[in-house]
Enzyme design. Structure first.
Site, PDB file in Angstrom:
ATOM      1  N   GLY A   1       0.814  -1.218   0.000  1.00  0.00           N
ATOM      2  CA  GLY A   1       0.000   0.000   0.000  1.00  0.00           C
ATOM      3  C   GLY A   1       0.843   1.260   0.000  1.00  0.00           C
ATOM      4  O   GLY A   1       2.020   1.225  -0.359  1.00  0.00           O
TER       5      GLY A   1
ATOM      6  N   LEU B   1       0.389   3.663  -2.066  1.00  0.00           N
ATOM      7  CA  LEU B   1       0.729   3.541  -3.481  1.00  0.00           C
ATOM      8  C   LEU B   1       1.274   4.845  -4.062  1.00  0.00           C
ATOM      9  O   LEU B   1       0.792   5.928  -3.744  1.00  0.00           O
ATOM     10  CB  LEU B   1      -0.510   3.103  -4.276  1.00  0.00           C
ATOM     11  CG  LEU B   1      -1.148   1.790  -3.836  1.00  0.00           C
ATOM     12  CD1 LEU B   1      -2.314   1.445  -4.762  1.00  0.00           C
ATOM     13  CD2 LEU B   1      -0.134   0.643  -3.801  1.00  0.00           C
TER      14      LEU B   1
ATOM     15  N   GLY C   1       5.233   4.388  -8.880  1.00  0.00           N
ATOM     16  CA  GLY C   1       5.949   3.128  -9.144  1.00  0.00           C
ATOM     17  C   GLY C   1       4.989   1.946  -9.105  1.00  0.00           C
ATOM     18  O   GLY C   1       4.986   1.083  -9.994  1.00  0.00           O
ATOM     19  N   HIS C   2       4.141   1.911  -8.061  1.00  0.00           N
ATOM     20  CA  HIS C   2       3.143   0.842  -7.974  1.00  0.00           C
ATOM     21  C   HIS C   2       2.175   0.921  -9.159  1.00  0.00           C
ATOM     22  O   HIS C   2       1.780  -0.100  -9.725  1.00  0.00           O
ATOM     23  CB  HIS C   2       2.324   0.973  -6.684  1.00  0.00           C
ATOM     24  CG  HIS C   2       3.125   0.847  -5.422  1.00  0.00           C
ATOM     25  ND1 HIS C   2       3.323   1.901  -4.568  1.00  0.00           N
ATOM     26  CD2 HIS C   2       3.741  -0.215  -4.859  1.00  0.00           C
ATOM     27  CE1 HIS C   2       4.045   1.499  -3.526  1.00  0.00           C
ATOM     28  NE2 HIS C   2       4.310   0.222  -3.680  1.00  0.00           N
TER      29      HIS C   2
ATOM     30  N   LYS D   1      13.302  -2.403  -8.458  1.00  0.00           N
ATOM     31  CA  LYS D   1      13.868  -1.555  -7.408  1.00  0.00           C
ATOM     32  C   LYS D   1      14.333  -2.420  -6.233  1.00  0.00           C
ATOM     33  O   LYS D   1      15.387  -2.213  -5.674  1.00  0.00           O
ATOM     34  CB  LYS D   1      12.819  -0.560  -6.926  1.00  0.00           C
ATOM     35  CG  LYS D   1      13.323   0.273  -5.794  1.00  0.00           C
ATOM     36  CD  LYS D   1      12.219   1.057  -5.148  1.00  0.00           C
ATOM     37  CE  LYS D   1      12.737   1.658  -3.876  1.00  0.00           C
ATOM     38  NZ  LYS D   1      12.041   1.177  -2.704  1.00  0.00           N
TER      39      LYS D   1
ATOM     40  N   VAL E   1      10.973   2.909 -11.187  1.00  0.00           N
ATOM     41  CA  VAL E   1      10.390   4.214 -11.551  1.00  0.00           C
ATOM     42  C   VAL E   1      11.014   5.262 -10.632  1.00  0.00           C
ATOM     43  O   VAL E   1      11.084   5.058  -9.409  1.00  0.00           O
ATOM     44  CB  VAL E   1       8.854   4.193 -11.388  1.00  0.00           C
ATOM     45  CG1 VAL E   1       8.248   5.524 -11.788  1.00  0.00           C
ATOM     46  CG2 VAL E   1       8.257   3.051 -12.221  1.00  0.00           C
TER      47      VAL E   1
HETATM   48  P1  AMP Z   1       6.045  -2.304  -1.619  1.00  0.00           P
HETATM   49  O1  AMP Z   1       4.680  -1.758  -1.472  1.00  0.00           O
HETATM   50  O2  AMP Z   1       7.137  -1.344  -1.234  1.00  0.00           O
HETATM   51  O3  AMP Z   1       6.208  -3.664  -1.005  1.00  0.00           O
HETATM   52  O4  AMP Z   1       6.247  -2.515  -3.175  1.00  0.00           O
HETATM   53  C1  AMP Z   1       5.354  -3.294  -3.918  1.00  0.00           C
HETATM   54  C2  AMP Z   1       5.954  -3.573  -5.258  1.00  0.00           C
HETATM   55  O5  AMP Z   1       6.200  -2.331  -5.933  1.00  0.00           O
HETATM   56  C3  AMP Z   1       7.303  -4.304  -5.173  1.00  0.00           C
HETATM   57  O6  AMP Z   1       7.385  -5.270  -6.203  1.00  0.00           O
HETATM   58  C4  AMP Z   1       8.290  -3.190  -5.383  1.00  0.00           C
HETATM   59  O7  AMP Z   1       9.519  -3.631  -5.929  1.00  0.00           O
HETATM   60  C5  AMP Z   1       7.536  -2.321  -6.366  1.00  0.00           C
HETATM   61  N1  AMP Z   1       8.049  -0.955  -6.364  1.00  0.00           N
HETATM   62  C6  AMP Z   1       8.178  -0.129  -5.290  1.00  0.00           C
HETATM   63  N2  AMP Z   1       8.759   1.023  -5.655  1.00  0.00           N
HETATM   64  C7  AMP Z   1       9.010   0.919  -6.979  1.00  0.00           C
HETATM   65  C8  AMP Z   1       9.616   1.782  -7.947  1.00  0.00           C
HETATM   66  N3  AMP Z   1      10.082   2.986  -7.615  1.00  0.00           N
HETATM   67  N4  AMP Z   1       9.716   1.335  -9.219  1.00  0.00           N
HETATM   68  C9  AMP Z   1       9.257   0.102  -9.566  1.00  0.00           C
HETATM   69  N5  AMP Z   1       8.682  -0.754  -8.707  1.00  0.00           N
HETATM   70  C10 AMP Z   1       8.565  -0.346  -7.432  1.00  0.00           C
END
Ligand code: AMP
Length: 284
Positions: free
Chosen positions: A29, A31, A34-35, A150, A177
Site C-alpha cells: 500500500g 501507493l 511506481g506501484h 527496485k 520508476v
Molecule cells: P512495496 O509496497 O514497497 O512492497 O512494493 C510493492 C511492489 O512495488 C514491489 O514489487 C516493489 O519492488 C515495487 N516498487 C516499489 N517502488 C518501486 C519503484 N520505484 N519502481 C518500480 N517498482 C517499485
C-alpha cells in the site's frame, strides 16, 4: 468496479468467476507512481479481458524493526481510489490475523541469496517476504505476478523460490520508476523531511559516479566501492548514514573479488530513521 476483499474465502470465490489470465501485483500500500506503473504493466500483460489483482498488506513478519512497522503509512481509501482509477479488478486487503494463525510456525527460508545486502542487515526480512508471497500465490493462484526491480534482491529471491519450490506462476520484473531528480520512488520518501528529500538524489548520483569508472576497464571492486562511498558521504547531512554498500555478482548476489562479469552496486542509506535502497547494474 473494483471488488475489495479481506477474507481468503471470498476473494477465492470471486476470482474463480473472473476471466484469465490473472496478474497479481503484491504491495504494502501507500501507493505511488511506481506501484501504478506495475498495475499498468499487469493490464498490458493480461489484456482488456484479463484480470488485474492487487494485494495490499503490510506484512508484519517482514519487519525487523518494530518502529518501521508502526510508522508505515496506510492510506487505504486513497490507495483503493487509485486502484479503481487504474482499472484494477480485485483488491485483496487481508487482516494480519486472518493470514497468520497465532501459532504459525512454518516459514520459507533462503540459504544463499539473502546472505548479503538487505538480507544481512535485516535479519528475517526475506523469510517474511518469501512466506507472504508464497501464501499470496496459494490464495490467489495468479498466472503471473509483477514485482519492481527496485527491490532487486527481493526479485532475485522470488525467482529462486518459484524455481526451487516449483511454483507455477510467471514472475515479471518491472524497471525502477524514479523522480525526475533520480530518486527511486518509495512509500518511505513521504517520511523524509524537506531537507532530506532535497538531498536524497545523492544516492543515485553516487552509484552513477561509480558506474562511470567502468569504461576505464577497472577490475578492482574496491575502486568502485570507494568512489560510491566518497560521493555518498561528501557533504552529507549529519543524520545521513550508509547502512550497507556492496558490489555483488548480479546473479549469485555474492560479493565479487574481481569485476569481470555483470555486477550490481547496491546500497541502503538512512536519513534519520528513514531507510532508502537503490542499486545500479554495471557491465565490465
Ligand atoms: P512495496 O509496497 O514497497 O512492497 O512494493 C510493492 C511492489 O512495488 C514491489 O514489487 C516493489 O519492488 C515495487 N516498487 C516499489 N517502488 C518501486 C519503484 N520505484 N519502481 C518500480 N517498482 C517499485
Amino acid at each position: 468496479m473494483i471488488h475489495r476483499h479481506s477474507e481468503v474465502s471470498s476473494v477465492r470465490s470471486v476470482l474463480k468467476k473472473l476471466p484469465r489470465p490473472h496478474a497479481l501485483v503484491p504491495t504494502m500500500g501507500a501507493l505511488h507512481e511506481g506501484h501504478l506503473e506495475l498495475l499498468r504493466a499487469a493490464r498490458e500483460h493480461v489484456g482488456p479481458e484479463g484480470t488485474v489483482i492487487i494485494s495490499i498488506f503490510v506484512n508484519p513478519i517482514q519487519f525487523d524493526r518494530p518502529e518501521d512497522l508502526t510508522s508505515y503509512p496506510q492510506p487505504l481509501e486513497q490507495d483503493l481510489a487509485l486502484c479503481e482509477a487504474e482499472g484494477v479488478d480485485v483488491a485483496f486487503v487481508p487482516e494480519a490475523a486472518s493470514l497468520y494463525a497465532s501459532d504459525h510456525s512454518i516459514l520459507v527460508t533462503d540459504s544463499l541469496l539473502s546472505k548479503h545486502l538487505c538480507g544481512a542487515t535485516r535479519p528475517g526480512h526475506f523469510d517474511g517476504v518469501l512466506t507472504i508471497v508464497l501464501k499470496l500465490f496459494h490464495i490467489l493462484h495468479p498466472d503471473l505476478a509483477i514485482f519492481g526491480k527496485k527491490d532487486f534482491q527481493q526479485l532475485a529471491l522470488i525467482h529462486r523460490m518459484v524455481r526451487d519450490l516449483n511454483v507455477s506462476v510467471k514472475i515479471i520484473g518491472h524497471p525502477t520508476v524514479r523522480e525526475e531528480d533520480g530518486l527511486a520512488l518509495s512509500s518511505r520518501n513521504r517520511r523524509l523531511t524537506p531537507a532530506h528529500r532535497a538531498d536524497a538524489p545523492r544516492i543515485r548520483r553516487a552509484l552513477s559516479a561509480a558506474r562511470d569508472l567502468a569504461p576505464s576497464g577497472e577490475q578492482n571492486p574496491q575502486v568502485y566501492l570507494d568512489a560510491a562511498r566518497h560521493h555518498l558521504l561528501l557533504e552529507a547531512p549529519a543524520d545521513f548514514k550508509i547502512d550497507y554498500l556492496e558490489f555483488v555478482d548480479s546473479l549469485s548476489l555474492q560479493p565479487i573479488s574481481k569485476f569481470v562479469s555483470p555486477a550490481t552496486l547496491a546500497t541502503a542509506c538512512l536519513y534519520g530513521d528513514v531507510r532508502l535502497i537503490d542499486h545500479i547494474e554495471i557491465l565490465p
